[in-house]
Enzyme design. Structure first.
Site, short mmCIF file in Angstrom:
data_model
loop_
_atom_site.label_atom_id
_atom_site.label_comp_id
_atom_site.label_asym_id
_atom_site.label_seq_id
_atom_site.Cartn_x
_atom_site.Cartn_y
_atom_site.Cartn_z
N TYR A 71 0.83 -1.21 0.00
CA TYR A 71 0.00 0.00 0.00
C TYR A 71 0.86 1.26 0.00
O TYR A 71 0.51 2.27 -0.61
CB TYR A 71 -0.99 -0.03 1.18
N ARG A 74 1.63 1.88 -3.49
CA ARG A 74 0.47 2.41 -4.21
C ARG A 74 0.18 3.85 -3.83
O ARG A 74 -0.14 4.69 -4.67
CB ARG A 74 -0.75 1.51 -3.98
N GLN A 109 -14.82 2.45 -8.22
CA GLN A 109 -14.18 1.33 -7.51
C GLN A 109 -12.76 1.74 -7.10
O GLN A 109 -12.09 1.02 -6.38
CB GLN A 109 -14.09 0.10 -8.43
N VAL A 111 -9.60 3.79 -5.44
CA VAL A 111 -9.33 4.26 -4.08
C VAL A 111 -8.30 5.41 -4.11
O VAL A 111 -7.74 5.77 -3.09
CB VAL A 111 -8.81 3.09 -3.21
N ASP A 112 -8.08 6.00 -5.34
CA ASP A 112 -7.01 6.99 -5.50
C ASP A 112 -7.48 8.44 -5.37
O ASP A 112 -6.68 9.37 -5.50
CB ASP A 112 -6.33 6.78 -6.88
N HIS A 127 -15.25 1.31 -2.80
CA HIS A 127 -14.21 0.49 -2.16
C HIS A 127 -13.32 1.30 -1.23
O HIS A 127 -12.21 0.88 -0.91
CB HIS A 127 -13.36 -0.21 -3.23
N SER A 200 -12.62 -4.03 -15.57
CA SER A 200 -12.69 -5.38 -16.15
C SER A 200 -14.01 -6.05 -15.75
O SER A 200 -14.32 -7.13 -16.20
CB SER A 200 -11.50 -6.23 -15.66
C1 BV8 Z 1 -18.22 -8.55 -0.78
C2 BV8 Z 1 -10.05 -1.99 -2.77
C3 BV8 Z 1 -19.67 -9.68 0.72
C4 BV8 Z 1 -8.76 -2.57 -2.26
C5 BV8 Z 1 -11.04 -3.74 -4.15
C6 BV8 Z 1 -20.38 -12.37 -5.64
C7 BV8 Z 1 -21.02 -11.50 -4.76
C8 BV8 Z 1 -20.30 -10.89 -3.71
C9 BV8 Z 1 -18.93 -11.14 -3.58
C10 BV8 Z 1 -18.31 -11.99 -4.46
C11 BV8 Z 1 -19.02 -12.60 -5.48
N1 BV8 Z 1 -18.15 -13.36 -6.18
C12 BV8 Z 1 -16.92 -13.25 -5.64
C13 BV8 Z 1 -16.98 -12.44 -4.59
C14 BV8 Z 1 -15.85 -12.09 -3.74
C15 BV8 Z 1 -15.14 -10.84 -4.22
C16 BV8 Z 1 -14.94 -10.80 -5.72
O1 BV8 Z 1 -15.68 -10.09 -6.41
N2 BV8 Z 1 -13.95 -11.50 -6.21
C17 BV8 Z 1 -13.62 -11.45 -7.61
C18 BV8 Z 1 -12.12 -11.60 -7.78
C19 BV8 Z 1 -14.42 -12.53 -8.33
N3 BV8 Z 1 -15.85 -9.66 -3.80
C20 BV8 Z 1 -15.63 -9.21 -2.54
O2 BV8 Z 1 -14.94 -9.79 -1.73
C21 BV8 Z 1 -16.32 -7.92 -2.15
N4 BV8 Z 1 -16.96 -8.10 -0.87
O3 BV8 Z 1 -18.87 -8.82 -1.74
O4 BV8 Z 1 -18.69 -8.71 0.53
C22 BV8 Z 1 -18.90 -10.93 1.05
C23 BV8 Z 1 -18.35 -11.02 2.31
C24 BV8 Z 1 -17.65 -12.21 2.63
C25 BV8 Z 1 -17.50 -13.24 1.70
C26 BV8 Z 1 -18.05 -13.09 0.39
C27 BV8 Z 1 -18.75 -11.93 0.07
C28 BV8 Z 1 -15.31 -6.78 -1.98
C29 BV8 Z 1 -14.71 -6.42 -3.32
C30 BV8 Z 1 -13.83 -5.16 -3.15
C31 BV8 Z 1 -12.38 -5.54 -3.16
N5 BV8 Z 1 -11.55 -4.34 -3.11
N6 BV8 Z 1 -10.36 -2.59 -4.06
C32 BV8 Z 1 -7.58 -2.02 -2.99
O5 BV8 Z 1 -7.75 -1.30 -4.00
O6 BV8 Z 1 -6.47 -2.33 -2.56
S1 BV8 Z 1 -11.31 -4.40 -5.66
C33 BV8 Z 1 -10.15 -3.79 -6.73
O7 BV8 Z 1 -10.11 -4.68 -7.81
C34 BV8 Z 1 -10.50 -2.46 -7.32
O8 BV8 Z 1 -11.11 -1.59 -6.42
C35 BV8 Z 1 -11.41 -2.82 -8.44
O9 BV8 Z 1 -12.73 -2.91 -8.02
C36 BV8 Z 1 -10.94 -4.21 -8.78
C37 BV8 Z 1 -10.09 -4.16 -10.04
O10 BV8 Z 1 -10.96 -4.01 -11.00
P1 BV8 Z 1 -10.78 -2.84 -12.08
O11 BV8 Z 1 -10.95 -1.53 -11.42
O12 BV8 Z 1 -11.70 -3.22 -13.16
O13 BV8 Z 1 -9.28 -2.90 -12.57
P2 BV8 Z 1 -8.64 -4.01 -13.52
O14 BV8 Z 1 -7.18 -3.83 -13.46
O15 BV8 Z 1 -9.22 -5.35 -13.22
O16 BV8 Z 1 -9.18 -3.61 -14.98
C38 BV8 Z 1 -8.78 -2.40 -15.57
C39 BV8 Z 1 -9.63 -2.23 -16.82
O17 BV8 Z 1 -9.33 -0.96 -17.39
C40 BV8 Z 1 -9.35 -3.27 -17.88
O18 BV8 Z 1 -10.57 -3.73 -18.43
C41 BV8 Z 1 -8.57 -2.48 -18.95
O19 BV8 Z 1 -8.84 -2.94 -20.27
C42 BV8 Z 1 -9.12 -1.12 -18.77
N7 BV8 Z 1 -8.21 -0.03 -19.15
C43 BV8 Z 1 -6.85 -0.01 -19.10
N8 BV8 Z 1 -6.40 1.21 -19.50
C44 BV8 Z 1 -7.51 1.96 -19.78
C45 BV8 Z 1 -8.66 1.18 -19.55
N9 BV8 Z 1 -9.91 1.64 -19.74
C46 BV8 Z 1 -10.03 2.91 -20.18
N10 BV8 Z 1 -8.99 3.73 -20.42
C47 BV8 Z 1 -7.72 3.29 -20.24
N11 BV8 Z 1 -6.67 4.09 -20.48
#
Ligand code: BV8
Ligand code: ZN
Length: 261
Positions: A71, A74, A109, A111-112, A127, A200
């Site tokens: 962190y 970051r 989503q 946190v910046d 988040h 994503s």
């Molecule tokens: C929860 C903070 C209840 C921390 C983050 C179903 C229902 C509920 C929960 C789940 C479920 N299925 C699975 C789960 C569990 C989990 C989950 O979703 N897992 C995933 C991996 C499947 N969810 C949770 O745990 C959530 N809690 O639901 O509570 C619960 C309680 C107990 C047990 C179960 C459930 C909490 C989720 C929050 C996690 N915290 N962030 C930190 O930042 O350190 S998530 C973190 O990852 C980010 O905040 C963000 O949300 C995520 C990353 O996603 P993106 O932002 O999309 O970034 P990524 O790199 O993936 O993609 C970037 C995109 O940008 C790409 O598509 C790329 O093409 C594009 N891009 C690149 N450059 C550009 C661009 N687009 C435009 N312009 C550009 N220049």
């Protein structure tokens, strides 16, 4: 690539006439500010960990120093970053939409805090935010400056209860703030136009919000150089970086807009 039902001028008209516009952003909108996206944040030193192994309570319990060092890296990246034309264009769009009495909600989503720095007002931080740190035991916010912390020194603790300090973010496995989630769900259900930018769309429950909107008839637009699970929902997909396309869209939708390229 699925075909899209709207042509470019229709897409612009939708942006100009939307009554309840909701935007969901992810790490992609901050990429052009130099902040690695969540998947890329596993560069180099961190490449041997999956985000779910660092941004999670278990990781913090077992390896607090490793998690806080990640962190710190970051936070330093965010401190060196500035809002990019994509952030600024969204702040401008909010102003234009509000001026004509329509509603605008920005769900992020990220946190910046770059949306806030760009001047966006109605931001829902799904988040949390990297700072201020909070106490992992009593929840009290702390002014501790993690960027200046020496990772070899003692772990930062709460001045009230000596609990370990942690970033004020929602980790995997932690529930989102119920009021914020409710606010985001209500805005999504009521929206007539929903922009999905730079995510994503895999992390739940944030990724379910565009589906809530689409189920109630909202039009979905996506801005992302790549396709995602949302692309098949989109009436229009702009396959370009947000920092390029958002100022262009603003210029075309509102000729003379400030932040146009
Ligand atoms: C929860 C903070 C209840 C921390 C983050 C179903 C229902 C509920 C929960 C789940 C479920 N299925 C699975 C789960 C569990 C989990 C989950 O979703 N897992 C995933 C991996 C499947 N969810 C949770 O745990 C959530 N809690 O639901 O509570 C619960 C309680 C107990 C047990 C179960 C459930 C909490 C989720 C929050 C996690 N915290 N962030 C930190 O930042 O350190 S998530 C973190 O990852 C980010 O905040 C963000 O949300 C995520 C990353 O996603 P993106 O932002 O999309 O970034 P990524 O790199 O993936 O993609 C970037 C995109 O940008 C790409 O598509 C790329 O093409 C594009 N891009 C690149 N450059 C550009 C661009 N687009 C435009 N312009 C550009 N220049
Ligand atoms: Zn405490």
């Amino acid at each position: 690539m699925s075909d899209f039902s709207l042509n470019h001028s229709e897409a612009l008209e939708r942006i100009r006439s939307a009554n309840r516009l909701v935007v969901l952003t992810g790490a992609g909108i901050s990429a052009e500010s130099g902040i690695p996206t969540f998947r890329e944040a596993q560069q180099g030193l961190w490449s041997r960990f999956r985000p779910e192994e660092l941004a999670a309570p278990k990781a913090f319990q077992e390896h607090p120093r490793r998690v806080l060092t990640w962190y710190q890296w970051r936070i330093k990246a965010v401190q060196a970053a500035h809002p990019n034309p994509g952030h600024l264009a969204l702040a401008e769009l909010e102003e234009k939409v509000s001026q004509r009495g329509a509603s605008f909600t920005l769900l992020t989503q990220n946190v910046d805090l770059l949306h806030q720095k760009a001047g966006s007002k109605s931001v829902v931080k799904l988040h949390g935010s990297l700072e201020p740190l909070v106490c992992s035991s009593c929840g009290k916010p702390s002014k501790f400056n993690l960027a200046g912390w020496n990772p070899q020194s003692k772990l930062p603790t709460c001045q009230t209860c000596r609990g370990l300090l942690r970033p004020n973010v929602i980790w995997f496995g932690e529930s989102l703030d119920p009021d914020l989630l409710e606010q985001a769900q209500q805005a999504s259900i009521r929206s007539d136009l929903f922009l999905v930018i730079g995510t994503s769309a895999v992390v739940q429950p944030a990724a379910s919000l565009p589906y809530l909107a689409a189920e109630r008839g909202a039009e979905i637009f996506e801005i992302n150089p790549r396709t995602t699970p949302i692309t098949s929902l989109a009436a229009y997909h702009f396959p370009a970086p947000a920092g390029k396309i958002l100022p262009k869209l603003m210029q075309e939708a509102y000729p003379g807009a400030e932040n146009a390229q």
